[in-house]
Write an enzyme that holds these catalytic residues in place. Structure first.
Site, PDB file in Angstrom:
ATOM      1  CB  SER A 131      39.569 -40.412  75.175  1.00 21.78           C
ATOM      2  OG  SER A 131      40.904 -40.192  75.483  1.00 21.78           O
ATOM      3  CE1 TYR A 146      40.781 -45.393  72.875  1.00 23.19           C
ATOM      4  CE2 TYR A 146      41.453 -43.641  74.274  1.00 23.19           C
ATOM      5  CZ  TYR A 146      40.764 -44.048  74.419  1.00 23.19           C
ATOM      6  OH  TYR A 146      40.151 -44.246  75.393  1.00 23.19           O
TER       7      TYR A 146
END
Ligand SMILES: NC(=O)c1ccc[n+]([C@@H]2O[C@H](COP(=O)([O-])OP(=O)(O)OC[C@H]3O[C@@H](n4cnc5c(N)ncnc54)[C@H](OP(=O)(O)O)[C@@H]3O)[C@@H](O)[C@H]2O)c1
Length: 223
Positions: A131, A146
């Site tokens: 990501s 995350y």
């Protein structure tokens, strides 16, 4: 010529399901790694492989099944991922939540690569779905567990890429962009197809010796 064999983790829904569907459409033999096989809507031409990437015993069992059924693997897409701290604050981040996130997003992909590399040969590809939140060059303050897990996944990519270069196995990280899935939410600007395109570029189009990079839409992304 036998069809190339691909394993896509987290293929029950979202980007993993779309990538599995599209690879099957392209003629790949696709195994969909899913942690609750009974809950998955079947996909034409896709085999379901029970797999919880946070569970070492499940990884060992999946690797044994894959070896027994097919004897080899050409493509591993480490797609399964969780975001448990959407509104998180690093100053109050719960260590247990961080552990759970790392187990799925970072350690799982590493363990799976360790278990499956013995089934891969030159020309094989490992694609780690990371990501932009993991970029150190673009500091993030959202979803700290995350984002840290994706930064660490990028480190896994670099380590594996170096280790597997002599064997001709490519290892790369990819960002699908911000995509409308359960994880991305309905406000995300990108469709499932656009996100899957970004991942599939590394499987279907990138040069086989392109390794150790971070990519979005076929273009390099700074770490
Ligand atoms: N959507 C975005 O905007 C975006 C942006 C950047 C990166 N990504 C990355 O893209 C990947 C896919 O995300 P998504 O948006 O498609 O998310 P999603 O719709 O929430 O799907 C996540 C998938 O991962 C599976 N999964 C979660 N934990 C697992 C485990 N322990 N073992 C096996 N499977 C597990 C889920 O299975 P269950 O159905 O069993 O829960 C589901 O199939 C993730 O790695 C995510 O970080 C997404």
């Amino acid at each position: 010529m036998t069809a190339p064999i691909a394993l896509v983790t987290g293929a029950s829904r979202g980007l993993g399901r779309e990538v599995a569907r599209r690879l099957a459409e392209k003629g790949y033999t696709v195994l969909a790694g899913v942690r609750t096989p009974g809950a998955m809507n079947p996909l034409p031409g896709v085999e379901v492989l029970p797999l919880d990437v946070s569970d070492p015993a499940s990884i060992a069992a999946a690797a044994a099944t894959l070896k027994a059924r097919h004897g080899r693997l050409d493509v591993l897409v480490n797609n399964a991922g969780i975001m448990l701290d959407r509104m998180g604050d690093v100053l109050t981040l719960d260590a247990a939540l961080l552990d759970r996130t790392l187990a799925t997003n970072t350690v799982g992909p590493l363990r799976l690569a360790q278990a499956l590399v013995p089934l891969m040969t030159a020309g094989g590809r490992i694609v780690n779905v990371s990501s932009g939140g993991g970029q150190l060059s673009v500091p993030s303050s959202w979803s700290p567990a995350y984002c840290m897990s994706k930064t660490a996944l990028n480190a896994v990519t670099v380590q594996l890429a170096e280790a597997l270069k002599p064997r001709g196995i490519a290892v790369n990280s990819v960002c699908p962009g911000w995509v409308r899935t359960d994880l991305g939410g309905p406000e995300a600007p990108r469709s499932l197809q656009q996100g899957a395109d970004s991942i599939l570029w590394l499987v279907l189009e990138a040069a086989p010796d392109l390794t150790g990079g971070f990519w979005r839409d076929g273009a390099p992304l700074p770490w």
